[in-house]
Design a protein around this motif. Structure first.
Motif, mmCIF file in Angstrom:
data_model
loop_
_atom_site.group_PDB
_atom_site.id
_atom_site.type_symbol
_atom_site.label_atom_id
_atom_site.label_comp_id
_atom_site.label_asym_id
_atom_site.label_seq_id
_atom_site.Cartn_x
_atom_site.Cartn_y
_atom_site.Cartn_z
ATOM 1 N N THR A 174 0.834 -1.294 0.062
ATOM 2 C CA THR A 174 -0.132 0.107 0.006
ATOM 3 C C THR A 174 0.955 1.197 -0.178
ATOM 4 N N VAL A 175 1.704 1.207 0.937
ATOM 5 C CA VAL A 175 2.568 2.436 0.811
ATOM 6 C C VAL A 175 3.443 2.776 -0.470
ATOM 7 N N VAL A 176 4.158 1.600 -0.956
ATOM 8 C CA VAL A 176 4.780 1.573 -2.242
ATOM 9 C C VAL A 176 3.870 2.326 -3.232
ATOM 10 N N TRP A 177 2.855 1.559 -3.265
ATOM 11 C CA TRP A 177 1.605 2.095 -4.322
ATOM 12 C C TRP A 177 1.681 3.541 -4.262
ATOM 13 N N PHE A 178 1.079 3.767 -3.217
ATOM 14 C CA PHE A 178 0.574 5.172 -3.044
ATOM 15 C C PHE A 178 1.800 6.337 -3.149
ATOM 16 N N VAL A 179 2.944 5.993 -2.708
ATOM 17 C CA VAL A 179 3.855 7.176 -2.558
ATOM 18 C C VAL A 179 4.363 7.114 -3.981
ATOM 19 N N SER A 180 4.522 5.970 -5.047
ATOM 20 C CA SER A 180 4.971 5.881 -6.250
ATOM 21 C C SER A 180 4.015 6.674 -7.271
ATOM 22 N N ARG A 181 2.658 6.398 -6.919
ATOM 23 C CA ARG A 181 1.718 7.237 -7.855
ATOM 24 C C ARG A 181 1.803 8.544 -7.366
ATOM 25 N N MET A 182 1.990 9.009 -6.264
ATOM 26 C CA MET A 182 1.957 10.384 -5.789
ATOM 27 C C MET A 182 3.309 10.994 -6.571
ATOM 28 N N ASN A 183 4.520 10.565 -6.653
ATOM 29 C CA ASN A 183 5.662 10.744 -7.024
ATOM 30 C C ASN A 183 5.397 10.994 -8.671
ATOM 31 N N ALA A 184 4.957 10.199 -9.253
ATOM 32 C CA ALA A 184 4.663 10.198 -10.466
ATOM 33 C C ALA A 184 3.728 11.441 -11.044
ATOM 34 N N ALA A 185 2.731 11.673 -9.975
ATOM 35 C CA ALA A 185 1.862 12.729 -10.271
ATOM 36 C C ALA A 185 2.578 14.003 -10.083
ATOM 37 N N LEU A 186 3.612 13.974 -9.196
ATOM 38 C CA LEU A 186 4.307 15.381 -9.001
ATOM 39 C C LEU A 186 5.082 15.483 -10.185
ATOM 40 N N ARG A 187 5.872 14.332 -10.681
ATOM 41 C CA ARG A 187 6.584 14.689 -11.816
ATOM 42 C C ARG A 187 5.933 15.252 -12.909
ATOM 43 N N GLN A 188 4.575 14.670 -13.236
ATOM 44 C CA GLN A 188 3.756 15.274 -14.151
ATOM 45 C C GLN A 188 3.389 16.482 -14.112
ATOM 46 N N ARG A 189 3.265 16.801 -12.872
ATOM 47 C CA ARG A 189 2.921 18.545 -12.419
ATOM 48 C C ARG A 189 4.014 19.369 -12.823
ATOM 49 N N GLU A 190 5.240 18.733 -12.509
ATOM 50 C CA GLU A 190 6.382 19.482 -12.746
ATOM 51 C C GLU A 190 6.467 19.659 -14.300
ATOM 52 N N ARG A 191 6.356 18.709 -15.018
ATOM 53 C CA ARG A 191 6.453 18.743 -16.556
ATOM 54 C C ARG A 191 5.512 19.881 -17.044
ATOM 55 N N ASP A 192 4.235 19.791 -16.622
ATOM 56 C CA ASP A 192 3.139 20.534 -16.947
ATOM 57 C C ASP A 192 3.708 22.139 -16.603
ATOM 58 N N LEU A 193 4.049 22.344 -15.628
ATOM 59 C CA LEU A 193 4.554 23.788 -14.946
ATOM 60 C C LEU A 193 5.842 24.023 -15.765
ATOM 61 N N ALA A 194 6.727 23.336 -16.387
ATOM 62 C CA ALA A 194 7.631 23.505 -17.144
ATOM 63 C C ALA A 194 7.043 24.113 -18.628
ATOM 64 N N ALA A 195 6.049 23.226 -19.086
ATOM 65 C CA ALA A 195 5.397 23.556 -20.295
ATOM 66 C C ALA A 195 4.794 24.948 -20.241
ATOM 67 N N THR A 196 4.086 25.303 -18.995
ATOM 68 C CA THR A 196 3.488 26.238 -18.811
ATOM 69 C C THR A 196 4.436 27.378 -18.793
ATOM 70 N N ARG A 197 5.550 27.349 -18.183
ATOM 71 C CA ARG A 197 6.551 28.480 -18.118
ATOM 72 C C ARG A 197 7.028 28.766 -19.388
ATOM 73 N N ALA A 198 7.165 27.648 -20.309
ATOM 74 C CA ALA A 198 7.876 28.057 -21.579
ATOM 75 C C ALA A 198 6.618 28.726 -22.441
ATOM 76 N N GLU A 199 5.530 28.490 -22.113
ATOM 77 C CA GLU A 199 4.272 29.046 -22.998
ATOM 78 C C GLU A 199 4.280 30.772 -22.585
ATOM 79 N N ARG A 200 4.474 30.904 -21.162
ATOM 80 C CA ARG A 200 4.558 32.078 -20.805
ATOM 81 C C ARG A 200 5.621 32.928 -21.163
ATOM 82 N N ALA A 201 6.861 32.343 -21.108
ATOM 83 C CA ALA A 201 7.979 32.925 -21.897
ATOM 84 C C ALA A 201 7.713 33.213 -23.359
ATOM 85 N N ARG A 202 7.199 32.370 -24.134
ATOM 86 C CA ARG A 202 7.059 32.523 -25.287
ATOM 87 C C ARG A 202 6.059 33.500 -25.655
ATOM 88 N N ASP A 203 4.987 33.803 -24.859
ATOM 89 C CA ASP A 203 3.931 34.633 -25.006
ATOM 90 C C ASP A 203 4.586 36.022 -24.488
#
Length: 429
Positions: A174-203
């Motif tokens: 349970t702990v490994v499943w939850f933490v690994s899924r949460m870390n994957a969500a955090l990494r995806q959020r970081e990628r989304d934030l990086a893409a958003t920053r790139a779009e803002r810089a381009r704008d």
């Protein structure tokens, strides 16, 4: 066993960012484990043990989860909602274990995943409070609980050790499943934030280019006026040959085009896309853009082919979108000239597709390297002081602003095809 709310720690909006589905699934796992213990394990190992209290607690936790499914989670306080739900999980397991043998029940170790999840999703102070609650519950169950009388006392220790192994394995998974899924969500959020920053810089870069264009329009008015006066004076001279007069006429025409473009910059600067009304016929818009390009490049060629299914199509297009198509045609013509095929016309085709209006601009140039295409989406090419890649960069920005996407692919027989799509408006006429 697991809370319904997962949030990033230490942030004013952290408790509001949740992954409800994942945490609800984890709580359903708690309900499932409780049901297995109450309906299978205890009747098999301790037939005389009453299971009604255990089933009641299981049903209450299931009802709590169903209420969260129905949207009750949105009514919980924004701050402390996760701690409240974690506390409910701990109390539910405490009541279940009270009627199931207390600390002698191997399921006592299932309190630990709740604390682990709390440490992962709660601010430090609340995580420590949750840990203190878990320790207090464990200590209370040490002294206060309903004992479980096993039918076969000789197997009691063996069964207890087997139950401890199962509880440990379940907690670890349970702990490994939850933490690994949460870390994957955090990494995806970081990628989304990086893409958003790139779009803002381009704008921001596009806005900067717009300001520079407005300043250039103001400053270029004077030299263009001077050029127009000089051309008119040269045209009045009698010693100018006929071919020279043709060139002067072309120069005068181009100067007028430049003045018209500069005069329209102020009017078109900051023009926003209309969300309602203001639609234009797709073919009319394409023909206007291509014709304007022909007037600026009279010695180059471009042909437009609109499919029959596009004749009734309408779309919302502002000045930036017209400039995007203009830049694509201009780049295609320049590519053909650079490849020694100046006589080849740029082919512009339009047709309906699944995504709306599909426009393709085909040339007979040498093609565009993939590394250049990857870089030009983020900004002009630093290694190209002549063209700087601004046209392609602005085309990407304008088309994506209108909900489309610009892509390039090789053209059979040599060259490149630039393809983009735009959403069409329903023609109610």
């Amino acid at each position: 066993m697991i809370p319904n709310e997962c949030s990033l720690p230490d942030g004013p909006a952290a408790d509001g960012r949740t992954d409800h589905a994942r945490l609800l699934q984890l709580r359903w796992m708690s309900v499932l484990v409780m049901a297995l213990i109450a309906l299978l394990a205890l009747p098999l190992l301790a037939p005389a043990q009453p299971v009604r209290p255990l089933l009641a607690i299981t049903l209450l936790l299931a009802a709590f989860n169903l209420a969260l499914h129905a949207g009750v989670a949105g009514r919980l306080p924004a701050r402390g909602g996760a701690l409240l739900q974690l506390s409910v999980d701990l109390v539910a397991w405490a009541a279940f274990l009270y009627f199931g043998g207390g600390v002698t029940n191997p399921a006592i170790s299932l309190l630990l995943p709740i604390v682990a999840v709390g440490a992962a999703v709660l601010p430090a102070a609340r995580a420590w409070a949750l840990a203190a609650l878990a320790v207090a519950i464990y200590s209370a169950l040490w002294h206060y609980h309903e004992p479980v009388r096993l039918a076969d006392a000789d197997l009691a220790m063996h069964l207890h050790l087997a139950g401890m192994w199962l509880s440990f394995a379940f907690s670890a998974v349970t702990v490994v499943w939850f933490v690994s899924r949460m870390n994957a969500a955090l990494r995806q959020r970081e990628r989304d934030l990086a893409a958003t920053r790139a779009e803002r810089a381009r704008d921001a870069y596009v806005v900067g280019l717009g300001k520079l264009a407005a300043g250039a329009a103001h400053r270029l008015g004077t030299p263009l006026g001077t050029l127009r006066i000089l051309v008119d004076e040269l045209g009045r001279r009698r010693d100018i040959p006929a071919d020279g007069r043709e060139d002067l006429a072309l120069m005068r025409e181009q100067i007028e085009h430049c003045k018209a473009i500069l005069n329209s910059l102020t009017r078109e600067a900051g023009q926003q896309r209309a969300e309602g009304g203001g639609t234009v016929a797709a073919c009319d818009w394409l023909e206007a853009v291509v014709e304007r390009w022909r007037s600026l490049r009279p010695r180059a060629q471009a042909v437009l082919a609109c499919g029959d299914d596009v004749r009734t199509a309408r779309l919302v297009a502002d000045a930036s979108l017209g400039e995007a198509l203009h830049n694509l045609i201009d780049n295609a013509a320049n590519a053909g000239i650079a490849a020694g095929r100046a006589g080849e016309a740029v082919e512009v085709t339009a047709a309906r597709g699944v995504e709306g209006l599909v426009v393709e601009v085909a040339d007979r140039g040498a093609g565009i390297p993939e590394d250049v295409l990857a870089v030009v989406r983020r900004g002009p090419l630093e290694a190209r002081p002549a063209g700087m890649g601004v046209g392609l960069f602005l085309a990407h920005a304008a088309i994506e602003h209108h909900g489309g996407a610009l892509a390039f692919r090789p053209r059979p027989g040599g060259g490149t095809i630039a393809r983009f799509s735009l959403a069409l408006q329903d023609d109610t006429r």
